[in-house]
Enzyme design. Structure first.
Site, short mmCIF file in Angstrom:
data_model
loop_
_atom_site.label_atom_id
_atom_site.label_comp_id
_atom_site.label_asym_id
_atom_site.label_seq_id
_atom_site.Cartn_x
_atom_site.Cartn_y
_atom_site.Cartn_z
N LYS A 80 -26.29 -62.45 115.87
CA LYS A 80 -25.59 -62.42 115.95
C LYS A 80 -25.29 -62.10 114.12
CE LYS A 80 -24.61 -66.89 117.99
NZ LYS A 80 -26.55 -66.36 118.66
N THR A 81 -25.57 -62.87 113.42
CA THR A 81 -25.75 -62.83 112.13
C THR A 81 -26.01 -61.72 111.71
OG1 THR A 81 -26.84 -64.79 112.32
CG2 THR A 81 -27.00 -63.83 109.72
N ASP A 97 -21.04 -69.41 111.04
CA ASP A 97 -21.61 -69.68 111.96
C ASP A 97 -21.69 -71.49 112.42
OD1 ASP A 97 -24.10 -68.74 113.57
OD2 ASP A 97 -26.18 -69.91 112.46
N THR A 125 -22.71 -70.30 119.51
CA THR A 125 -23.48 -70.73 121.03
C THR A 125 -22.40 -70.95 122.61
OG1 THR A 125 -24.26 -72.02 120.32
CG2 THR A 125 -25.78 -70.78 120.24
N ARG A 170 -35.63 -62.74 118.17
CA ARG A 170 -35.84 -63.98 117.10
C ARG A 170 -37.32 -64.20 117.98
NH1 ARG A 170 -32.46 -67.15 116.27
NH2 ARG A 170 -31.69 -66.13 113.91
P1 ADP Z 1 -28.49 -65.37 115.80
O1 ADP Z 1 -27.53 -65.00 114.57
O2 ADP Z 1 -27.84 -64.33 117.12
O3 ADP Z 1 -28.97 -66.50 116.35
P2 ADP Z 1 -30.04 -63.38 114.28
O4 ADP Z 1 -28.70 -62.40 114.22
O5 ADP Z 1 -30.53 -64.23 113.15
O6 ADP Z 1 -29.24 -63.87 115.37
O7 ADP Z 1 -31.01 -62.08 115.07
C1 ADP Z 1 -32.35 -62.59 114.45
C2 ADP Z 1 -33.79 -61.48 114.57
O8 ADP Z 1 -34.05 -61.42 115.57
C3 ADP Z 1 -33.01 -61.22 112.82
O9 ADP Z 1 -34.39 -61.39 111.83
C4 ADP Z 1 -33.00 -59.57 113.44
O10 ADP Z 1 -34.24 -59.13 112.63
C5 ADP Z 1 -33.40 -59.47 115.00
N1 ADP Z 1 -32.91 -58.82 115.11
C6 ADP Z 1 -31.70 -59.33 116.27
N2 ADP Z 1 -30.77 -58.16 117.04
C7 ADP Z 1 -31.44 -57.10 116.76
C8 ADP Z 1 -31.58 -56.35 117.24
N3 ADP Z 1 -30.70 -55.75 118.20
N4 ADP Z 1 -32.71 -55.19 116.58
C9 ADP Z 1 -33.35 -54.90 116.43
N5 ADP Z 1 -33.75 -56.86 116.05
C10 ADP Z 1 -32.95 -57.66 115.90
#
Ligand code: ADP
Length: 360
Positions: A71-72, A116, A165, A224
């Site tokens: 998401k981030t 977030d 979430t 992650r």
């Molecule tokens: P969320 O905000 O949903 O908790 P993040 O965007 O922080 O998740 O993603 C977590 C990690 O996973 C990031 O550091 C990123 O490097 C990796 N990541 C997430 N989605 C992908 C994707 N589609 N392809 C490659 N790496 C990804």
């Protein structure tokens, strides 16, 4: 020796301090770089391209899904693709309308504001956000009681990207103000393998195809976790295997960190264990289950359950959580005859089934 905390940190889908160090190197920076989530990326790409074509800011975007799915990353990509800056805050940091007013008053035209955990905002801030999203204006209240006055403050057009979430917890008026809503789903093993492969290249790790598949299959459907397991396996391979990561090295390293074959973490296993051993396979209410594993209700519901449901290791029914035959097998126990079949649930029945919350 691996301490229980270290072992837990390896598999939690929540971000840890160590993750942040490598995050900027590993995050995809454009939509084209994103692996998986193809439909979401295609839809989002259209929203952004259309906005660029019209010379307008894109609609507000709501991204929902379990932690660690990107998401981030997508919020950063939206800002990058629009050639603008990203401001980051989170629901728990917006406990008063004034907190939000301070942030909004600093937003420049076309910028992206990422909130977030948008479902954790306080009520007052939420109401202010409705107005800001719709009319690009907020009313700042000065003074208290009958003498209080509202001073309108114009805000330049901006794009709000909210992440949650639990989309089901968002009040209707807030949800309705997002022009584009996307639900991120757990990643398939091949997608995770592609992510691990890409990360290994960026981190210059000598990763063999079978080692890559081993890490991907234990990553709990979550990028992650995939990246984190890769880093732990790299440590192990450098110290014990001359830096080469093949299946045997990956397996040995992940066993050391107590990551099981399906990538379940300590909390996942505790939930399954309580469900079968303490509650005879359920049905048991979420609150009771959370107390039994010593965790917050929200943590069990938002962090552990989505993947367990997806993997067919837990079912949500109107009467509560129940174990499936697969749960019993996973714990090395014999399922009772009435155990539900362990059909792995498809993505549409995933965790988003808010109507099936289960009684407490
Ligand atoms: P969320 O905000 O949903 O908790 P993040 O965007 O922080 O998740 O993603 C977590 C990690 O996973 C990031 O550091 C990123 O490097 C990796 N990541 C997430 N989605 C992908 C994707 N589609 N392809 C490659 N790496 C990804």
């Amino acid at each position: 020796m691996t301490t229980p905390d270290e072992a837990r940190e390896v598999v939690t889908p929540l971000a840890t301090v160590r993750d942040h160090a490598d995050d900027s190197a590993l995050r995809p920076r454009t939509l084209a770089d994103v692996i998986g989530q193809t439909r979401v990326c295609e839809q989002l790409g259209l929203v952004l391209e259309a906005a660029r074509g019209r010379g307008r800011t894109p609609d507000h975007v709501l991204l929902s899904g379990p932690p660690g799915l990107g998401k981030t990353t997508l919020a950063l990509i939206i800002a990058a693709e629009m050639g603008t800056a990203l401001r980051i805050t989170s629901g728990p940091a917006l406990q008063h309308a004034g907190d939000l007013a301070a942030i909004l008053s600093g937003v420049a035209e076309g910028e992206v504001l990422f909130v977030d955990e948008v479902h954790r905002m306080a009520r007052g801030a939420e109401e202010m956000l409705y107005l800001a999203m719709e009319d690009f204006r907020v009313d700042v209240i000065v003074g208290k009681g009958p003498g209080a006055t509202a001073i309108p403050l114009e805000i330049p057009p901006f794009t709000l990207v909210g992440a949650t979430t639990r989309a089901g917890l968002l009040p209707g008026p807030l949800r309705d103000r997002f022009g584009f809503t996307a639900q991120l789903d757990f990643y398939a093993a091949e997608e995770l393998a592609a992510i691990v492969h890409r990360s290994a290249r960026l981190l210059a790790i000598d990763l063999r195809a079978d080692g890559c598949a081993e890490i991907a299959s234990r990553s709990r459907g979550t990028p992650r976790i995939a990246n984190r397991l890769l880093r732990r396996v790299r440590d192990f391979s450098e110290v014990r295997a001359a830096g080469v990561v093949d299946a045997a090295v990956a397996r040995a390293a992940l066993e050391l960190y107590e990551v099981d074959e399906q990538g379940l973490d300590r909390l996942d296993r505790a939930v399954l264990d309580a469900l079968c051993r303490r509650f005879g396979g359920g049905p048991v209410g979420l609150g009771t289950l959370a107390v039994a594993v010593g965790e917050e209700r929200e943590t069990v519901e938002e962090v552990a359950e989505p993947f367990l449901v997806r993997a067919g290791l837990l079912a949500r029914t109107p009467r509560g959580r129940v174990a499936t035959a697969g749960t019993w097998h996973h714990l090395g126990l014999t399922p009772p005859p009435q155990a539900a079949p362990s059909r792995a649930l498809g993505s549409d029945t995933l965790w988003r089934d808010e109507a099936n919350e289960g009684a407490d």
